[in-house]
Design an enzyme around this catalytic site. Structure first.
Site, PDB file in Angstrom:
ATOM      1  N   TYR A 169      11.896   1.584  -9.003  1.00  0.00           N
ATOM      2  CA  TYR A 169      11.234   0.285  -9.096  1.00  0.00           C
ATOM      3  C   TYR A 169      11.715  -0.498 -10.314  1.00  0.00           C
ATOM      4  O   TYR A 169      11.954  -1.705 -10.230  1.00  0.00           O
ATOM      5  CB  TYR A 169       9.717   0.458  -9.164  1.00  0.00           C
ATOM      6  CG  TYR A 169       9.114   1.110  -7.936  1.00  0.00           C
ATOM      7  CD1 TYR A 169       9.584   0.835  -6.653  1.00  0.00           C
ATOM      8  CD2 TYR A 169       8.057   1.999  -8.056  1.00  0.00           C
ATOM      9  CE1 TYR A 169       9.029   1.424  -5.532  1.00  0.00           C
ATOM     10  CE2 TYR A 169       7.483   2.594  -6.939  1.00  0.00           C
ATOM     11  CZ  TYR A 169       7.978   2.305  -5.682  1.00  0.00           C
ATOM     12  OH  TYR A 169       7.425   2.888  -4.584  1.00  0.00           O
ATOM     13  N   GLU A 201       0.832  -1.204   0.000  1.00  0.00           N
ATOM     14  CA  GLU A 201       0.000   0.000   0.000  1.00  0.00           C
ATOM     15  C   GLU A 201       0.865   1.252   0.000  1.00  0.00           C
ATOM     16  O   GLU A 201       0.615   2.176  -0.753  1.00  0.00           O
ATOM     17  CB  GLU A 201      -0.930  -0.001   1.221  1.00  0.00           C
ATOM     18  CG  GLU A 201      -1.810   1.205   1.337  1.00  0.00           C
ATOM     19  CD  GLU A 201      -2.843   1.343   0.220  1.00  0.00           C
ATOM     20  OE1 GLU A 201      -3.326   2.462   0.013  1.00  0.00           O
ATOM     21  OE2 GLU A 201      -3.174   0.339  -0.446  1.00  0.00           O
TER      22      GLU A 201
END
Length: 158
Positions: free
Chosen positions: A131, A83
């Site tokens: 990422y 999250e």
């Protein structure tokens, strides 16, 4: 150092949630309270889990990852939905973000979970680059939909 969060970490995590919401230009949408966060993480039926990054220098909590389990009907196993991942700006570049993601990946592998996934704002170029440097790839064929507030209440009352 990365460790599982404790109830004593909630004030630091809550403060960083607020910092993240401000960074994402959505502080007015961050209505959760510290008590709600504590209940979600450490109540009778935890709905989420958290890990914290702790500075070796001074022992301060400098980042966190808050996550929960999801399930893939295609793979037949759980996965982890991240999250929030946040490292305080002055501590970025110290390996804390990678260490938090490494810990979540380790949990996935250890428990046989099939996925580690999350969302990132399309304008957040530094996070996207980070990422992708770890091997993550965007799921461009999927669009996230969300019901909240009035639309959620209206559908739920139908």
């Amino acid at each position: 150092m990365i460790r599982t969060a404790t109830s004593e970490d909630v004030p630091a995590i809550y403060a960083m949630v607020r910092e993240l919401a401000e960074y994402e230009k959505a502080l007015d949408e961050a209505n959760a309270t510290e008590d709600q966060l504590r209940e979600a993480l450490f109540g009778e039926r935890p709905a989420a889990y958290a890990h914290v990054a702790v500075s070796d220098d001074d022992g301060d909590v400098v980042g966190f990852a808050l996550w929960f389990l999801n399930f893939s009907t295609w793979r037949g196993v759980h996965g982890v939905y991240l999250e929030d991942l946040y490292v305080r700006p002055e501590r970025r570049g110290g390996g804390y973000g990678k260490a938090l993601l490494t810990e979540l990946a380790r949990i996935c592998v250890e428990r046989g979970y099939g996925r580690l996934e999350w969302s990132v704002l399309d304008w957040n170029a530094p996070s996207i680059a980070f990422y992708e440097s770890l091997g993550a790839r965007p799921q461009e064929e999927w669009t996230v939909y969300r019901l909240t507030d009035g639309a959620l209440a209206e559908l739920g009352a139908a």
